[in-house]
Structure formats: structure tokens, C-alpha cells
Design an enzyme around this catalytic site. Structure first.
Site, PDB file in Angstrom:
ATOM      1  N   ASP A  17      51.304 -13.459  52.611  1.00 28.76           N
ATOM      2  CA  ASP A  17      49.942 -13.613  51.996  1.00 28.76           C
ATOM      3  C   ASP A  17      49.112 -14.804  52.442  1.00 28.76           C
ATOM      4  O   ASP A  17      49.210 -15.776  51.922  1.00 28.76           O
ATOM      5  CB  ASP A  17      50.175 -13.729  50.543  1.00 28.76           C
ATOM      6  CG  ASP A  17      50.648 -12.560  49.855  1.00 28.76           C
ATOM      7  OD1 ASP A  17      50.339 -11.333  50.351  1.00 28.76           O
ATOM      8  OD2 ASP A  17      51.482 -12.579  48.889  1.00 28.76           O
ATOM      9  N   LYS A  39      56.000  -8.067  54.609  1.00 28.30           N
ATOM     10  CA  LYS A  39      54.939  -7.440  53.700  1.00 28.30           C
ATOM     11  C   LYS A  39      53.622  -7.897  54.128  1.00 28.30           C
ATOM     12  O   LYS A  39      53.433  -8.999  53.873  1.00 28.30           O
ATOM     13  CB  LYS A  39      55.317  -7.488  52.335  1.00 28.30           C
ATOM     14  CG  LYS A  39      54.380  -6.688  51.374  1.00 28.30           C
ATOM     15  CD  LYS A  39      54.634  -6.985  49.880  1.00 28.30           C
ATOM     16  CE  LYS A  39      53.772  -8.064  49.348  1.00 28.30           C
ATOM     17  NZ  LYS A  39      52.308  -7.994  49.358  1.00 28.30           N
ATOM     18  N   ASP A  66      50.857  -3.116  52.263  1.00 25.43           N
ATOM     19  CA  ASP A  66      50.944  -3.200  50.953  1.00 25.43           C
ATOM     20  C   ASP A  66      49.307  -2.967  50.708  1.00 25.43           C
ATOM     21  O   ASP A  66      48.501  -3.941  50.333  1.00 25.43           O
ATOM     22  CB  ASP A  66      51.306  -4.473  50.115  1.00 25.43           C
ATOM     23  CG  ASP A  66      51.270  -4.290  48.655  1.00 25.43           C
ATOM     24  OD1 ASP A  66      50.920  -3.352  48.109  1.00 25.43           O
ATOM     25  OD2 ASP A  66      51.393  -5.528  48.290  1.00 25.43           O
ATOM     26  N   LYS A  68      47.771  -0.540  48.601  1.00 21.91           N
ATOM     27  CA  LYS A  68      47.732   0.128  47.497  1.00 21.91           C
ATOM     28  C   LYS A  68      46.420   1.345  47.447  1.00 21.91           C
ATOM     29  O   LYS A  68      45.338   1.141  46.797  1.00 21.91           O
ATOM     30  CB  LYS A  68      47.310  -0.751  46.409  1.00 21.91           C
ATOM     31  CG  LYS A  68      48.298  -1.686  46.203  1.00 21.91           C
ATOM     32  CD  LYS A  68      48.148  -3.016  45.113  1.00 21.91           C
ATOM     33  CE  LYS A  68      49.081  -3.911  44.908  1.00 21.91           C
ATOM     34  NZ  LYS A  68      49.426  -4.642  46.006  1.00 21.91           N
ATOM     35  N   ASP A  71      42.183   6.671  46.093  1.00 25.97           N
ATOM     36  CA  ASP A  71      40.887   7.330  46.267  1.00 25.97           C
ATOM     37  C   ASP A  71      40.907   8.886  46.016  1.00 25.97           C
ATOM     38  O   ASP A  71      42.049   9.208  45.463  1.00 25.97           O
ATOM     39  CB  ASP A  71      40.348   7.123  47.836  1.00 25.97           C
ATOM     40  CG  ASP A  71      38.916   6.913  47.898  1.00 25.97           C
ATOM     41  OD1 ASP A  71      38.458   7.670  47.599  1.00 25.97           O
ATOM     42  OD2 ASP A  71      38.552   5.946  48.454  1.00 25.97           O
ATOM     43  N   PRO A  73      41.826  12.605  46.966  1.00 21.47           N
ATOM     44  CA  PRO A  73      43.131  13.026  47.857  1.00 21.47           C
ATOM     45  C   PRO A  73      42.762  12.969  49.148  1.00 21.47           C
ATOM     46  O   PRO A  73      43.652  12.824  49.943  1.00 21.47           O
ATOM     47  CB  PRO A  73      43.279  14.263  47.241  1.00 21.47           C
ATOM     48  CG  PRO A  73      43.129  14.182  45.843  1.00 21.47           C
ATOM     49  CD  PRO A  73      41.591  13.505  45.608  1.00 21.47           C
ATOM     50  N   THR A 131      52.452  -6.348  38.257  1.00 22.18           N
ATOM     51  CA  THR A 131      53.186  -7.496  37.332  1.00 22.18           C
ATOM     52  C   THR A 131      52.635  -8.529  36.785  1.00 22.18           C
ATOM     53  O   THR A 131      53.231  -9.310  36.108  1.00 22.18           O
ATOM     54  CB  THR A 131      54.462  -7.872  38.266  1.00 22.18           C
ATOM     55  OG1 THR A 131      53.920  -8.461  39.707  1.00 22.18           O
ATOM     56  CG2 THR A 131      55.671  -6.907  38.738  1.00 22.18           C
ATOM     57  N   GLN A 202      52.120 -14.042  37.609  1.00 24.48           N
ATOM     58  CA  GLN A 202      53.098 -12.981  37.221  1.00 24.48           C
ATOM     59  C   GLN A 202      53.486 -13.042  35.588  1.00 24.48           C
ATOM     60  O   GLN A 202      53.724 -14.167  34.981  1.00 24.48           O
ATOM     61  CB  GLN A 202      54.390 -12.957  38.006  1.00 24.48           C
ATOM     62  CG  GLN A 202      54.136 -13.293  39.539  1.00 24.48           C
ATOM     63  CD  GLN A 202      53.667 -11.779  40.102  1.00 24.48           C
ATOM     64  OE1 GLN A 202      53.687 -10.826  39.405  1.00 24.48           O
ATOM     65  NE2 GLN A 202      53.705 -11.606  41.489  1.00 24.48           N
ATOM     66  N   ARG A 223      55.370 -16.741  47.222  1.00 18.65           N
ATOM     67  CA  ARG A 223      55.235 -18.210  47.050  1.00 18.65           C
ATOM     68  C   ARG A 223      56.424 -19.080  47.045  1.00 18.65           C
ATOM     69  O   ARG A 223      56.525 -20.135  47.853  1.00 18.65           O
ATOM     70  CB  ARG A 223      54.183 -18.528  46.053  1.00 18.65           C
ATOM     71  CG  ARG A 223      52.847 -18.367  46.402  1.00 18.65           C
ATOM     72  CD  ARG A 223      51.988 -18.048  45.150  1.00 18.65           C
ATOM     73  NE  ARG A 223      52.088 -16.923  44.380  1.00 18.65           N
ATOM     74  CZ  ARG A 223      51.415 -16.382  43.259  1.00 18.65           C
ATOM     75  NH1 ARG A 223      50.541 -17.304  42.779  1.00 18.65           N
ATOM     76  NH2 ARG A 223      51.895 -15.413  42.432  1.00 18.65           N
TER      77      ARG A 223
END
Length: 245
Positions: A17, A39, A66, A68, A71, A73, A131, A202, A223
Site C-alpha cells: 500500500d 498484494k 486487489d 475489487k 460494475d 457484468p 473488515t 480495522q 502496516r
């Protein structure tokens, strides 16, 4: 490198990240030799683009993209085709997009594999509930009634029906997902915090050992590794806790 270390390191996903490729690659270099997943989320992918994923793949890493997707199909089918052609090992969509959208994600990936000799089918998973989402937020803001666990299990069952390979969920729901969808149905678990770590934003978290004991397949850690003074040592400690679970 023993088999248990190899297995558990391969189930650890380090969340890159970062706002740019330079900082992300600095961390990747510090973790060199640890056979973990990398990731790549929205922040980094939007900044560094497909070339960064290609760089990770060239270095021998498994990559979880990742982004996500959520939208109509046909759009998700096209996005799925594109990221599969990129060579990612795993990517995700939102289960909230419904059955047809998730089926389109699988169709797009399968079409890309059929079109590209030597390309492997990626693991396609669905996000159930983030989460960071509490029951209050889910009920009062998102507008979904009931408990978080009930919603997660319902979405997981829908994802399995659509032909997806697993879901993203909290480790608190892993056992209920396994009961509903079978133990082979993959669970990718963010919100992992080693004992004593700050939980940040989280809401539903467990330690690495607790998550493995519950049957989680992959653990996403950001983190606690990326912000550590010694990221390599932090990653190794997490892997050791997974081995000891």
C-alpha cells in the site's frame, strides 16, 4: 528452506500500500528471498499501472491484484479478461455485484486463458464485507439487515454458486464460510494484526496464529510489515507464528 516455511510464506500476502512504484519496490527488495504473495491494491495499481505487476511477476512473485471490480457484468468480464492477460495469480470482485456479475468475471478469465497459450487460470475471489465494516455501518448506512456473519456467509455461498474460488472475509467468519461452502473454498483474510499491534481502522481482527487455527487460507498483512522499522524481521515473525499455529 523447509516445507512448512515455504508453505506458510506462500500463504502470507504483503499489502504493498504505497503511492508509487519506487517505494513499493524498496520494500520488495527488503523482503527478497521470502516466497510470499505480493498484494497490489488500488492506490499502487492506479499510480504504477500494469508494468509494476509485470515487474513483480518477472521477479518470481505471486501477485494478488486487489482492485475489487464492481460494475455491470459485461464491464467486469472485460476487466477480468485484461487482468488475467496481465498474468496475475489472484484478483477480486465485489460479491455485492450479484451472481451474473461474478459469473462474468469467471467467463472473462476463462476467455483470456483460452486465448493465450501457457497462461494459467487465476484464483478469482469475491469481497464479502470489508473488515472496516461494523454491524452498525452495514445495517444503518449500507442498508443490509442482520449480522455481518450472516451477510458474509450468504455472499460466500453466492460466490461459490457463481463458480468463484473463494472470498475475502474477516477471520471471524472463516469457520462459518467453511461450514457453508466447504474447507477447500479459499478464504483470504485481511485485518491481521500480530499481538500488540495497532488495529488502525480495522474492526474485525485476529492474530496470524488465531487466523491459521481457524482455517484461513491466506493472510493479508500491510502496516505491521510495511510500517515496521525492520519489515523483513516483522514478516519472518509473522511466518513463524503461522508455522507454530
Amino acid at each position: 528452506m523447509n516445507a512448512s516455511y515455504q508453505e506458510m510464506a506462500g500463504r502470507l500476502m504483503v499489502a504493498l500500500d504505497f503511492p508509487d512504484a519506487g517505494r513499493a519496490m524498496e520494500l520488495v527488495r527488503r523482503l527478497e528471498g521470502i516466497p510470499c504473495y505480493m498484494k497490489v491494491g488500488m492506490q499502487l495499481f492506479y499510480a504504477a499501472g500494469p508494468d509494476f505487476v509485470r515487474e513483480l511477476k518477472a521477479a518470481g512473485y505471486s501477485v494478488f491484484l486487489d482492485v475489487k471490480m464492481h460494475d455491470i457484468p459485461n464491464t467486469v468480464k472485460g476487466g477480468s479478461h485484461s487482468v488475467t492477460r496481465l498474468g496475475v495469480d489472484m484478483f477480486n470482485v465485489h460479491a455485492g455485484g450479484g451472481l451474473a456479475m461474478m459469473q462474468a468475471a469467471i467467463a472473462g478469465a476463462e476467455a483470456a486463458v483460452a486465448d493465450t497459450p501457457g497462461l494459467a487460470m487465476p484464483t478469482v475471489i469475491a469481497v464479502t464485507q470489508l473488515t472496516s465494516t461494523s454491524r452498525q455501518v452495514m445495517n444503518e448506512e449500507i442498508g443490509i439487515a442482520g449480522s455481518v456473519e450472516d451477510t458474509v456467509v450468504r455472499y460466500a455461498s453466492l460466490a461459490r454458486q457463481a463458480g468463484l474460488h473463494g472470498v475475502v472475509a474477516s477471520s471471524l467468519e472463516v469457520e462459518a464460510i467453511a461450514a457453508a461452502c466447504g474447507k477447500a473454498f479459499k478464504t483470504v483474510i485481511p485485518g491481521i494484526r500480530p499481538a500488540g499491534s495497532d488495529v488502525g481502522d480495522q474492526k474485525r481482527v485476529l492474530t496470524p496464529g488465531e487466523a491459521i487455527r481457524k482455517g484461513s487460507h491466506y493472510l493479508v498483512v500491510g502496516r505491521p510489515i510495511t510500517a515496521a522499522s525492520d519489515p523483513r524481521q516483522a514478516a519472518e515473525q509473522i511466518i513463524e507464528e503461522m508455522i507454530q499455529a
